[in-house]
Write a protein that holds these residues in place. Structure first.
Motif, PDB file in Angstrom:
ATOM      1  N   ASN A 177      -4.165  -1.349  -9.881  1.00  0.00           N
ATOM      2  CA  ASN A 177      -4.387  -2.759 -10.218  1.00  0.00           C
ATOM      3  C   ASN A 177      -4.743  -3.621  -8.997  1.00  0.00           C
ATOM      4  O   ASN A 177      -5.190  -4.753  -9.173  1.00  0.00           O
ATOM      5  CB  ASN A 177      -3.142  -3.327 -10.900  1.00  0.00           C
TER       6      ASN A 177
ATOM      7  N   ASP B 206       2.695  -1.767  -5.992  1.00  0.00           N
ATOM      8  CA  ASP B 206       1.938  -1.253  -7.132  1.00  0.00           C
ATOM      9  C   ASP B 206       0.907  -0.236  -6.643  1.00  0.00           C
ATOM     10  O   ASP B 206       0.090  -0.536  -5.770  1.00  0.00           O
ATOM     11  CB  ASP B 206       1.248  -2.408  -7.852  1.00  0.00           C
ATOM     12  N   THR B 207       0.946   0.944  -7.211  1.00  0.00           N
ATOM     13  CA  THR B 207      -0.015   1.998  -6.855  1.00  0.00           C
ATOM     14  C   THR B 207      -0.758   2.515  -8.082  1.00  0.00           C
ATOM     15  O   THR B 207      -1.307   3.615  -8.062  1.00  0.00           O
ATOM     16  CB  THR B 207       0.711   3.168  -6.163  1.00  0.00           C
ATOM     17  N   SER B 208      -0.802   1.692  -9.126  1.00  0.00           N
ATOM     18  CA  SER B 208      -1.420   2.128 -10.383  1.00  0.00           C
ATOM     19  C   SER B 208      -2.913   1.831 -10.444  1.00  0.00           C
ATOM     20  O   SER B 208      -3.546   2.101 -11.462  1.00  0.00           O
ATOM     21  CB  SER B 208      -0.721   1.452 -11.568  1.00  0.00           C
TER      22      SER B 208
ATOM     23  N   TYR C 113     -11.389   5.131 -11.453  1.00  0.00           N
ATOM     24  CA  TYR C 113     -10.637   4.120 -10.733  1.00  0.00           C
ATOM     25  C   TYR C 113     -11.591   3.275  -9.887  1.00  0.00           C
ATOM     26  O   TYR C 113     -12.495   3.799  -9.234  1.00  0.00           O
ATOM     27  CB  TYR C 113      -9.584   4.754  -9.828  1.00  0.00           C
TER      28      TYR C 113
END
Length: 607
Positions: A189, A185-187, A209
């Motif tokens: 989260n 996951d690179t969003s 972010y």
């Protein structure tokens, strides 16, 4: 008188020579002497005349023989005997007087020597050889003890106080590669909550972010660890120790320093590296069965694996250990301790009105029971059952708090972890209220642990030594957090939330259980060149089974909420130098997709 004595003795000698044949004939005629066996008869007297018995004096016996042979008359014999007795008396008196005079001279010498000695000195006129040897040994021991104490017994050696110090240390040079398979996951989260809690608070409503964990960019690092310690024997059961260690930060689970590190205030461009105080303790051990430690020391607990406690973790506080040889090859033990995990800043709180917030100190109270022993020939078993109670580590929502900037403080801010890795479930700590005019201002937020931690931990080791020096060792550990409340945590959790098929955030799916199993084959200790061992381990550690700050920092990048395997190989290059190759493969259990493969190649040395 001397002339007459010489003349008489010469005369007797000539007469003895002349009469020798006659005396021999007479003795043979009379026959040998016979003993009378009758107890009633008196002893028979052997005579050379009718009146005289044999005398022990040779001269008198010779005179009697001359009388018997009618060489001289009895009156002449009496005169000669009287003269011989007078001479013997004079000789005895002279000897007696000489003895008396010698004794008087010795007494005077003793008195003179005693007068010359200091008061209280005792004089022994005769000393047996064994006593002399004991005195020599005592004097030698006293002199050597003083010599060693003052350092002049052997030139170039340490004085006595230095002989009670033991220095030790080690150095590890490491290549480490972290590799992330595709699909992580690179969003945004994978939030780095430790970066938020140790820095300025984060506003999740700002649209920016948050700090995140690396999940897709591989890293290659060259690192080292250096440690130097000294233990001191303070006598009477007391000892102490101090150790310093490298480290690019004050992490409790790593003394690694990356060459050229650029993530902090130090490192890069051949800058100098920091040294930290790693241990400082005082220990009291009145006998082999019990000891008490206070200060900062290595783990007092029996834990062959690092499922709950990393092997290099040191503990602050006080701990006692006791063991007892109940049966041959069976030794029960008990460990208990209290450890401050966090102490509130003395000036913690707001400056408004001069008030301060109450302390939010955190402690670990721990106890362990277990035993070590042989259950069969060449089979050694160790078991331990532990209870770990972390007091006040759980987060708590603050009182309604107005926050206008990153410098504002709320009353539960100190409940956020001062150090964490990753994996534990978090909750927001601040109950932020709107501005007085009703507008919504910044939502600068800190995060605390969503769960309390009261853990039951079972650990064991089975060592098969039938093929010594090669052993087969089985290690295992199981932990469960009894304070975990999944429904309550699910209402406040901000991470460890399951994904859904449509990409939205799903329910909380963390857990409270962990276990690890490992098999090792080879030499249990690398003591000489070409000693070796290999190991394979599997680890499963859910998000809130234990506090993530204190577990292995290498498996999956450190922390909880991970499962996977570890392969290790070690080879001794000398008695004090060895190589280690270790490969980790870990996957996240809850929350966003996360996988981490790590390779470490170490060159180790100790002294």
């Amino acid at each position: 008188r001397r002339f007459m004595s010489a003349y008489i003795n010469t005369l007797f000698f000539l007469l003895f020579i002349l009469l020798l044949p006659s005396l021999a004939t007479t003795a043979l005629a009379e026959g040998p002497l016979q003993e009378d066996d009758s107890s009633a008869s008196a002893p028979k007297k052997h005579k050379v005349s009718s009146k005289k018995a044999l005398s022990p004096n040779v001269t008198i016996n010779l005179i009697n023989l001359l009388v018997q042979q009618h060489v001289i008359s009895e009156e002449q014999a009496k005169a000669l005997i009287k003269q011989a007795e007078d001479e013997a008396y004079i000789a005895r008196q002279s000897a007696k007087e000489a003895t008396v005079k010698a004794d008087e001279a010795a007494s005077k010498a003793t008195a003179a020597a005693a007068a010359a000695l200091p008061p209280g000195t005792k004089r022994v006129t005769y000393v047996p050889e064994i006593v002399k040897k004991e005195l020599r040994d005592e004097v030698k021991d006293e002199v050597m003890t003083e010599a060693k104490k003052e350092g002049w017994a052997s030139p170039g050696t340490y004085p006595e106080w230095a002989s009670r110090l033991r220095f030790y240390g080690d150095l590890r040079l490491r290549y480490q590669g972290n590799y992330f398979p595709p699909g992580n996951d690179t969003s945004g989260n994978l939030v780095n909550y430790n970066a938020i809690n140790t820095g300025p608070p984060f506003d999740p409503t700002s649209g920016a972010y948050p700090p995140t964990l690396d999940a897709n960019a591989d890293r290659n690092q060259f690192r080292f660890r250096a440690r130097l310690g000294v233990d001191a024997d303070l006598s009477d059961g007391f000892s102490s120790g101090i150790r310093i260690a490298s480290g690019q930060d004050d992490s409790p689970v790593s003394q690694n320093q990356s060459f050229g590190y650029s993530g902090g205030a130090q490192g890069g461009n051949f800058s100098n590296y920091a040294v930290w105080l790693d241990r400082a303790f005082l220990k009291y051990q009145p006998n082999e069965s019990i000891n008490l430690q206070i200060g900062r020391f290595d783990s007092p607990f029996f834990h062959p694996t690092d499922l709950v406690w990393y092997k290099d973790l040191n503990f602050d506080g006080v701990a006692t250990q006791a063991k007892y040889d109940l049966l041959p090859n069976f030794q029960p033990f008990v460990v208990a301790g209290a450890f401050p995990v966090f102490n509130t800043d003395f000036n913690f709180g707001t400056d408004q009105g001069g008030t301060k917030y109450s302390s939010t100190d955190k402690y670990l109270f721990a106890a362990q029971l277990g035993f070590l022993g042989n259950i069969a020939e060449n089979v050694h078993l160790g078991l331990g059952a532990s209870y770990y109670d972390f007091s006040d580590v759980q987060g708590r929502l603050s009182s309604p708090c107005l926050v206008t900037s990153v410098t504002d403080v709320c009353d539960t801010d100190e409940l956020r972890p001062s150090f964490a890795q990753k994996g534990n479930t978090y909750m927001a700590l601040r109950d932020i209220i709107p501005f007085p005019n009703g507008t919504v201002g910044p939502q600068f937020q800190y995060y605390g642990l969503a769960s309390a931690f009261r853990e039951i931990d079972l650990t064991g080791q089975l060592d098969f030594s039938q093929f010594d020096p090669v052993h087969i060792i089985l290690d295992g550990e199981f932990v469960r957090n009894l304070a975990f409340d999944a429904p309550a945590i699910g209402q406040i959790a901000v991470n460890n939330l399951a994904g859904t098929t449509n990409g939205s955030i799903g329910p909380f799916n963390g857990g409270n259980t962990g276990y690890m199993a490992r098999i090792t084959v080879g030499h249990p200790e690398l003591k000489q060149i070409w000693d070796w061992n290999v190991a394979f381990a599997y680890k499963y550690l859910q998000s809130d089974a234990t506090v993530d700050a204190f577990v292995d920092p290498d498996f999956g990048g450190g922390g909880t909420n991970l499962k996977g395997f570890i392969v290790t190989g070690r080879l001794a290059l000398s008695s004090n130098v060895w190589m280690t190759i270790k490969y980790y493969s870990a996957n996240a259990l809850a929350g966003p997709v996360y996988r981490d493969d790590t390779l470490q190649v170490d060159l180790n040395a100790k002294f």
